[in-house]
Structures are given as C-alpha cells and as structure tokens.
Design an enzyme around this catalytic site. Structure first.
Site, mmCIF file in Angstrom:
data_model
loop_
_atom_site.group_PDB
_atom_site.id
_atom_site.type_symbol
_atom_site.label_atom_id
_atom_site.label_comp_id
_atom_site.label_asym_id
_atom_site.label_seq_id
_atom_site.Cartn_x
_atom_site.Cartn_y
_atom_site.Cartn_z
ATOM 1 N N PRO A 118 23.187 22.366 33.146
ATOM 2 C CA PRO A 118 23.099 22.632 34.587
ATOM 3 C C PRO A 118 23.170 21.353 35.423
ATOM 4 O O PRO A 118 23.613 21.378 36.567
ATOM 5 C CB PRO A 118 21.726 23.310 34.737
ATOM 6 C CG PRO A 118 21.481 23.944 33.413
ATOM 7 C CD PRO A 118 22.103 23.015 32.400
ATOM 8 N N ILE A 164 28.935 27.529 28.130
ATOM 9 C CA ILE A 164 29.252 27.422 26.712
ATOM 10 C C ILE A 164 29.992 28.684 26.243
ATOM 11 O O ILE A 164 29.425 29.787 26.245
ATOM 12 C CB ILE A 164 27.974 27.212 25.873
ATOM 13 C CG1 ILE A 164 27.125 26.083 26.490
ATOM 14 C CG2 ILE A 164 28.347 26.908 24.431
ATOM 15 C CD1 ILE A 164 27.830 24.753 26.691
ATOM 16 N N GLN A 180 66.343 30.742 52.461
ATOM 17 C CA GLN A 180 66.035 29.331 52.230
ATOM 18 C C GLN A 180 64.550 29.122 51.926
ATOM 19 O O GLN A 180 64.181 28.288 51.096
ATOM 20 C CB GLN A 180 66.425 28.507 53.455
ATOM 21 C CG GLN A 180 66.330 27.014 53.208
ATOM 22 C CD GLN A 180 66.658 26.202 54.443
ATOM 23 O OE1 GLN A 180 66.143 26.478 55.529
ATOM 24 N NE2 GLN A 180 67.532 25.226 54.291
ATOM 25 N N ILE A 232 56.141 34.872 46.201
ATOM 26 C CA ILE A 232 57.490 35.424 46.135
ATOM 27 C C ILE A 232 57.451 36.903 45.744
ATOM 28 O O ILE A 232 58.254 37.709 46.214
ATOM 29 C CB ILE A 232 58.340 34.592 45.148
ATOM 30 C CG1 ILE A 232 58.626 33.209 45.758
ATOM 31 C CG2 ILE A 232 59.643 35.300 44.781
ATOM 32 C CD1 ILE A 232 59.205 32.199 44.791
ATOM 33 N N GLU A 264 37.520 21.176 31.173
ATOM 34 C CA GLU A 264 37.914 20.015 30.366
ATOM 35 C C GLU A 264 38.097 18.764 31.228
ATOM 36 O O GLU A 264 38.978 17.947 30.980
ATOM 37 C CB GLU A 264 39.195 20.298 29.572
ATOM 38 C CG GLU A 264 39.070 21.411 28.544
ATOM 39 C CD GLU A 264 38.256 21.012 27.309
ATOM 40 O OE1 GLU A 264 38.311 19.839 26.913
ATOM 41 O OE2 GLU A 264 37.557 21.882 26.776
#
Lengths: 116, 387
Positions: free
Chosen positions: B133, B163, B283, B341, B367
């Site tokens: 923590p 974990i 475009q 999109i 990580e």
C-alpha cells in the site's frame, strides 16, 4: 467495498425481476430465511444482463430459491470470483445450487468478518 | 542497421500468427468478453500444439526444457501472441506455458525440487509479491513488510497489494525488510500459502475484470530460514532483475494489441460509409490512421532495438525502459483512435477494443509507470548525481 454482497433481498418473482436493469453484474439467489443457494454472474454473453438471468431463474428457481439480490458492476468476473471464494471461506463448500463449479478453478480467500 | 527478420524468425512469426488465427480467435467467439481462461482440456490441447511447434515454456531456459530463443524472437512472438481479445494479460490463454517466476531458476537445489520443478510441470502455481500500500515503483524505500529472525525461522508481518494470482497459488515470492532502509535491507522469501499467518483478504477490483489483483496480509507468518531466495539483503537485485527482464515482452504485447486494433480500424474505415463515402476517404480518419501507423512503427523499432541489445549482451536497461514507455503510451493512443474510428461499435463488448482500452490503460502503470520509466532513462542519460 464489502467483500460479501450485503444488498437487500428482493422477491424472485416475474414482476420484480422484470424491473431489474439489463446491466452486467453479479447476483445471489436465496431462500426465505436468507440462505444463499446460488451465486451467479451476468456476463457479456447474457442477452439482457441481470434481468435476463433473474427471469431465467424465476421460471425455474433452483433449490427452493425465493429471493435474490444483485450488484451492478463492470468488474463482474473478479467480483464473481470474490463472492464464490468468500462463500467457500464461510461455508467450506459451494452454494447448493452451484453444481457445475470446479473447485480447482477457485482459490482461497480469507476475508475478515462473517457471512451477512 | 538491418531490421529484416531472419528466415527462422519469419517462420516463427507466421506459425504463431496462424496459431492465433486458427486456434485462439475461434475460441473467443464463445467466451465472455472478459474471459481469461479456457477449460483445462482446451488448454491441454492448445499446449500440445505449442509443444509441437517447439515453443512451449517461452520464458524457461533451455536447460530446464524451454525453447532456446533469442530476445528479438521472444519479442516478435509476444507481438503475435497478444493479437486477440485476451492477449494483453492472457496471451493465447497461457498455451505457451504462462508466466514463470524467473527468479526461481537461481534457487538452491532443494528450493528447485520443492518449488521450481513442480511449477514447471504445471503442478504448482506461484505469485510475486513486491508492491505494498505504501508503493510499488520504489520498492527499495516503500517496502514496510518486516521480517524478524527467530531461531531457524523468520517472522513476517505486513501487507502486500496488487498481487496477481495469490488466491490460487501454492506459494509465492514475498519481499520483506530484514535490515535498514534502502536496497540492502530487502530480502526475498519463498512463502507457502497454506502456512498459518498467510491470508489473501480481498480481491482488488480494477478496470481489468480478468486477471485480478489481490491483497495479502501476513501476521506472524513463520518462514524457515532456508526459504530465503538468494542471500539475506539481496532481495532488491532479485526484484529488479525480474522487472528489467520482463519489460521487453511486456512492451511487445502492448504493440501486438496496437497492431491488431490498427488493422481493425483500417478494415472498418474501408467498408464503413458515412455521408456517401467510406470513412477511409475522410482526411480526419486518414490522419488518425497515419498517426497509428507512426506510433506502431516507432514503438516496434524501439522494442526490437532493446531486444537486439539484450541479445548482443550489451546493457539494455535504458532501451527496455524506453521500449516499455513508448509501447504502452503509443499502444494506448492507437487503441483509443481505433475506438474512435469505430464509433459506437468501438465501445461495445461485441468488439475487443473496449477491453484493450481498459487493459492498455493499466499498462501505462503496471510494471513501472511511464513516469518511472522516464526516471530510469533520465538517471542513465544524466548520470550518477540522480541516483
């Protein structure tokens, strides 16, 4: 956030179930005395989420279930695992109507407190 | 500089890409949108295929039965393995052997017999508990879990957070403070989950509904002295080694998902018509696709550069930090643009984009957050005064 589902019970009848939203989430079915007999999940494959699952059970209640309670959550998979593992901790077995669960797919959780 | 793949690498990439297309994508049609596992019999069948391919146990050294592959090939495989809905956190549903606790390859012979080999045989599961923590990015200072020597054992007290897999594990690596503040005060212990005093107390719910994290409490947990991994006070090196080693495939997985999201966006832009013309003619859409392409190409070069340096035996800490940073950030942007999109379809669970969006957001933190990667890079390019 409590580990165990502590929302109020509602009657497992067609009218009440039909009023539930079609959300993703987890639910429990119980008997009149509050015994949990089934823990379920409304995942992304369900057609109408929690409402669809509850209406299905309403048509054929498992193990004398007469009530239900729900939790709407996007984390439905991790919440389902947590609820089942908390039940395992409290009772040492799966709920009586969860007959298709494989013990090896669940871990060991030791939450504080006791069953609601 | 030659970035062309060797014939062997091309063959491996094609083979893994075909495996994902023929075996994994059809499976996912019948799985929940957030699924992380397949049935054991299905996993056995998939693992048999990867064994036939000679690619089972990707992160297992050859002397322990793993395939002898270089880091560039490992990165290429990671890119391909992640090109499906569950690909970021459950690439190919562990058909290639899943994550291993690499530190255990450095264990004593007795520890290997008890923990490593059963794990390699698939009989035992393990977890890795570093974060607390009080923090996870700076373990040397953040670790407050305390281990105190008591005769032939150590007594551990503390809490670990974020974990993965602890609730389903048989044992794990727990990092605790045995000495004073700083790096040299941290020791790694192998802890069995059935020992009194070890408790997984809750699931930590996040954006990622699959592969959830847990919280662990240790209260007067007695760990035999022989369960120290490495040496007393050597835990930081063990943890740090893992983080550096994993950054390259971790980055490559982000890239694989980005490549697949981009492919979907291009396909959709070609067929979806609005106001009388395909999206691809607009475009605004073209520029989004161009930005995707640039984000992917630049990230790919950086991750392969880091991998190539590792293969040459050169220092690659800075390069792997750059690769992790750029792949996570660029990958998130690519998935975001690809969702845009797709419009409403992009946020629906019918497509994998919404899952990738949630999970890729975590990749910018997991990580080592992007800011910590920048800190690592800054330390290396500016010099020792920042250490």
């Amino acid at each position: 956030m409590p580990v165990r589902l502590d929302g109020g019970w509602q009657e497992l009848d067609a009218e009440t179930c039909a009023a539930v939203g079609g959300h993703l989430g987890v639910y429990q079915l119980g008997t009149a005395d509050g015994t949990i007999v089934y823990i379920g999940v409304a995942d992304a494959r369900t057609r109408f989420g929690l409402r669809g699952e509850l209406l299905r059970h309403c048509a054929d209640p498992p193990s004398g279930a007469t009530r239900f309670r729900i939790e709407v959550t996007h984390s439905y998979r991790s919440r389902y695992m947590e609820l089942v593992q908390a039940y395992l901790h409290d009772h040492g077995r799966f709920p009586v109507a969860n007959t298709d669960l494989d013990r090896s797919r669940f871990g060991v959780l030791r939450p504080g407190g006791g069953p609601a | 500089m030659d970035f062309a793949l060797t014939p062997e690498q091309t063959m491996v990439v094609d083979m893994v890409r075909r495996f994902v297309r023929e075996e994994i994508l059809p499976l996912e049609e019948n799985l929940d949108a957030d699924a992380e596992e397949v049935a054991p019999e299905v996993l056995s069948r998939l693992a048999a295929r990867t064994r036939e391919m000679g690619l089972y146990g990707l992160d297992t050294p050859p002397e322990y039965g793993g395939p002898d592959i270089d880091m560039v090939t490992r990165a290429l495989i990671a890119m391909e393995c992640s090109r499906h809905r569950a690909g970021l956190y459950a690439p190919c549903y562990q058909a290639f052997g899943g994550a291993r606790q690499a530190q255990l390859f450095e264990a004593t012979d007795i520890q290997k017999e008890r923990y490593l080999y059963p794990m390699l045989r698939g009989e035992k599961r393990a977890f890795f508990a570093l974060s607390e923590p009080s923090g996870g990015s700076d373990p040397a200072r953040a670790i407050r879990t305390r281990a105190v020597r008591d005769g032939d054992a150590w007594v551990l007290n503390g809490t670990k957070l974020w974990i993965s897999g602890a609730d389903r594990a048989d044992y794990g690596l727990v990092f605790a403070r045995t000495g004073g503040p700083g790096r040299s005060g941290v020791t790694a212990f192998i802890v069995e989950t059935h020992w009194p005093g070890f408790n997984v107390t809750r699931v930590v719910h996040t954006l990622r509904s699959s592969k959830y994290a847990t919280e662990i409490h240790m209260e007067d947990l007695r760990v035999p002295h022989e369960n120290i991994l490495g040496r007393e006070g050597g835990g930081f090196e063990i943890a740090n080694d893992r983080l550096a080693r994993q950054r390259i495939p971790y980055a490559a997985e982000c890239l694989g998902v980005a490549m697949e999201a981009h492919r979907m966006a291009i396909d959709y832009a070609r067929i979806r018509e609005t106001f009388g013309a395909p999206l691809a003619h607009r475009q605004g859409i073209q520029w989004m696709l161009v930005e995707n392409e640039i984000d992917i190409r630049s990230a790919r070069l950086l991750v392969l550069d880091a991998a190539a340096r590792a293969d040459r035996g050169e220092p690659f800490r800075t390069e792997s930090a750059i690769a992790k940073l750029v792949c996570a950030e660029n990958g998130f942007r690519v998935v975001d643009r690809s969702m845009q999109i797709h419009g409403g379809l992009g946020v629906a669970k019918d497509l994998p984009l919404e899952r990738w969006f949630r999970e890729m957001r975590i990749r910018r933190i997991g990580e080592g957050p992007s800011e910590v990667q920048k800190h690592v890079i800054a330390r290396d390019i500016i010099g020792g005064s920042l250490r």
